[in-house]
Design an enzyme around this catalytic site. Structure first.
Site, PDB file in Angstrom:
ATOM      1  N   GLU A   1       0.743  -1.442  -0.069  1.00 27.77           N
ATOM      2  CA  GLU A   1       0.135  -0.003   0.031  1.00 27.77           C
ATOM      3  C   GLU A   1       0.719   1.140  -0.229  1.00 27.77           C
ATOM      4  O   GLU A   1       0.758   2.143   1.021  1.00 27.77           O
ATOM      5  CB  GLU A   1      -1.059  -0.141   1.028  1.00 27.77           C
TER       6      GLU A   1
ATOM      7  N   GLU B   1      -5.613  -7.587  -1.649  1.00 27.54           N
ATOM      8  CA  GLU B   1      -6.662  -7.354  -0.496  1.00 27.54           C
ATOM      9  C   GLU B   1      -7.727  -6.909  -1.083  1.00 27.54           C
ATOM     10  O   GLU B   1      -8.107  -6.103  -1.595  1.00 27.54           O
ATOM     11  CB  GLU B   1      -5.630  -6.425   0.519  1.00 27.54           C
TER      12      GLU B   1
END
Length: 510
Positions: free
Chosen positions: A201, A321
């Site tokens: 991320e 995810e």
């Protein structure tokens, strides 16, 4: 974006060790005899939007995130409640074929000691006295023996929390790359580990294609990817997006709009897989959730941020995810729409977007997990949303070649899950799903259970049966006895009287 810390640490946990049961993998409709080998063997590479195995067969990641190595426990969570092998077995029985393992660079520090592992009653016995990386070795070895693949995810520079950039003042880029290379070297020759997710991320001020080497994630991914491939050229390199590109913002790691203009270019061809993250309102609010056309607007949103890469045949896409507590109607609609967008396995096979759901763990604060808080019970509603995009498992036996626990040759084995679908007091209907949990294709199977009461089978479909007293033995029909590795078949029956719970079942395979 503006994500809260999902990795809530549990200080205490249940002390249950379960008897495993669960929903199996997707039913494999193709006759295994028509295939030279079950897909997934060896290392993988890419071709256009597909990932291909060593034999050139397309493969799909349909997996689960199991976090903990990246936290101050320095080992996957839940080992305070269960044996690691039982959890991996359960993942497989539910039809997940890949584990994404987050870690932090703390694992490479000499003072790091794994903690919160229960060794009582023989649990986790072979992990006692091991360091974190040695525990990772054991998990990789056992997953590989069972036919699961592993993607290693450099989740954080240290256990304290996420970082926007791939480096911090305490963990410079040189350390990040050195540790990536160390892992790539550690698992060289072990095709259970198919690749590494370089950094979790990236977000503002990270950019994509801006040319500033201190912020340009695409350039950093090229440097790190080439370093990994210099010591292990067989690995896939998973590259997440950023938060903002050309003024358009999205989820942390979920914005891959820059790939069209600035693709990641590595020295070894056919190794890049782009990874997006996508979440629902239990994580954060986004403008598209309040669009009056929601959820019909979502495919266009996904196309813009990352789906175009798949649709234009640029490279494979892996949603590394996605998750939700499923508490709100919006989140339920979001998950249903996303699963549909990922393309059902029964229709598209491996020509689909790959995925690993967040998370296996129940202690993810803003999503929860596939397991409930006892670390044993499956959230069948959440797991059920994923049923149409689960995919067959892979050939087993790919564990650490030096691990003494590695089995030799193919093993015929199966698991069975018994579910009561309806009960009206005077009678009931039930379904049993049989999954090939071994490392070789099956020719036939039979399932046995014993009821605690006076129940009798009144009719059965897709299997034949005998009943002696309270014990029932069901054998496959002609059309569903042959199961590829990871494949499954179901049969159903009616019984009377009602009121009986699900008994323990055993499965025998040949």
């Amino acid at each position: 974006m503006f994500r809260s810390l999902r990795r809530a640490l549990c200080a205490a946990a249940a002390a249950l060790l379960l008897m495993l049961a669960g929903v199996g993998a997707q039913t494999v409709h193709a006759d295994p005899a028509d295939r030279a080998a079950a897909p997934g063997a060896g290392y993988w590479h890419t071709s256009g939007r597909q990932m291909l195995d060593a034999a050139g067969q397309p493969v799909r990641i349909a997996g689960i995130n199991w976090f903990g190595f990246e936290t101050a426990n320095y080992t996957p969570h839940g080992l305070w409640a269960r044996d690691y092998k039982s959890m991996i077995d359960q993942m497989k029985s539910l039809g997940y074929n890949t584990i994404r393992l987050p870690y932090s660079d703390d694992l490479f520090k000499s003072g790091t000691v794994p903690n919160s592992i229960d060794f009582s009653g023989g649990k986790n016995a072979d992990l006692q006295g091991l360091g974190s990386l040695q525990i990772m070795d054991r998990i990789v070895a056992y997953a590989g023996q069972g036919g699961l693949k592993v993607v290693l995810d450099r989740h954080r520079p240290d256990a304290a929390g996420q970082s926007a950039l791939w480096y911090t003042s305490a963990v410079p880029e040189s350390t990040w790359i050195a540790n990536l290379k160390a892992l790539a070297t550690r698992y060289r020759g072990n095709s259970t580990v198919i690749g590494i997710d370089l950094h979790n991320e990236p977000h503002d001020p990270a950019c994509w294609g801006c040319g500033d080497t201190t912020r340009d994630w695409r350039l950093a991914a090229q440097r790190a990817g080439n370093a990994v491939l210099s010591v292990n050229p067989e690995l896939l390199i998973f590259v997440e997006g950023v938060q903002t590109f050309n003024g358009v913002s999205g989820w942390w790691g979920g914005n891959l709009m820059g790939v069209a203009q600035y693709p990641v270019q590595l020295d070894v061809p056919n190794r890049v897989v782009y990874s997006a993250h996508d979440y629902a309102t239990s994580v954060a609010q986004q403008s598209w959730f309040s669009d009056p056309t929601f959820p019909a607007n979502m495919p266009g949103i996904w196309d813009k941020y990352w789906g175009y890469i798949f649709k234009q045949n640029i490279a494979p896409v892996w949603v590394g995810e996605f998750g939700t507590t499923l508490q709100s109607t919006i989140d339920q609609k979001w998950l249903a729409a996303l699963v549909s967008y990922l393309r059902p396995t029964s229709t598209y096979g491996a020509d689909s977007v790959s995925w690993t759901f967040w998370s296996w763990n129940p202690n993810s604060g803003d999503t929860g997990g596939i397991l409930k808080d006892d670390w044993t019970t499956v959230d069948t509603v959440k797991d059920g949303y994923l049923a149409s995009v689960k995919a067959p498992g892979f050939p087993g036996g790919g564990g650490d070649p030096g691990d003494p626990g590695d089995p030799g040759g193919g093993t015929a084995a199966c698991t069975a899950a018994y579910t009561v679908s309806s009960d009206w007091g005077g009678g009931f209907n039930a379904e049993v799903k049989v999954t090939n949990s071994g490392t070789t294709a099956l020719k036939s199977w039979k399932v046995t259970w014993t009821w605690p009461g006076t129940q009798k089978v009144t009719s059965m479909w897709n299997a034949s049966y005998t009943q002696s007293g309270a014990t029932v033995t069901a054998s496959n029909a002609d059309h569903n006895g042959a199961l590829a590795v990871g494949g499954s078949a179901s049969f159903g029956f009616g019984g009377a009287p009602g009121g009986g719970g699900a008994p323990a079942v055993s499965c025998t395979a040949t």
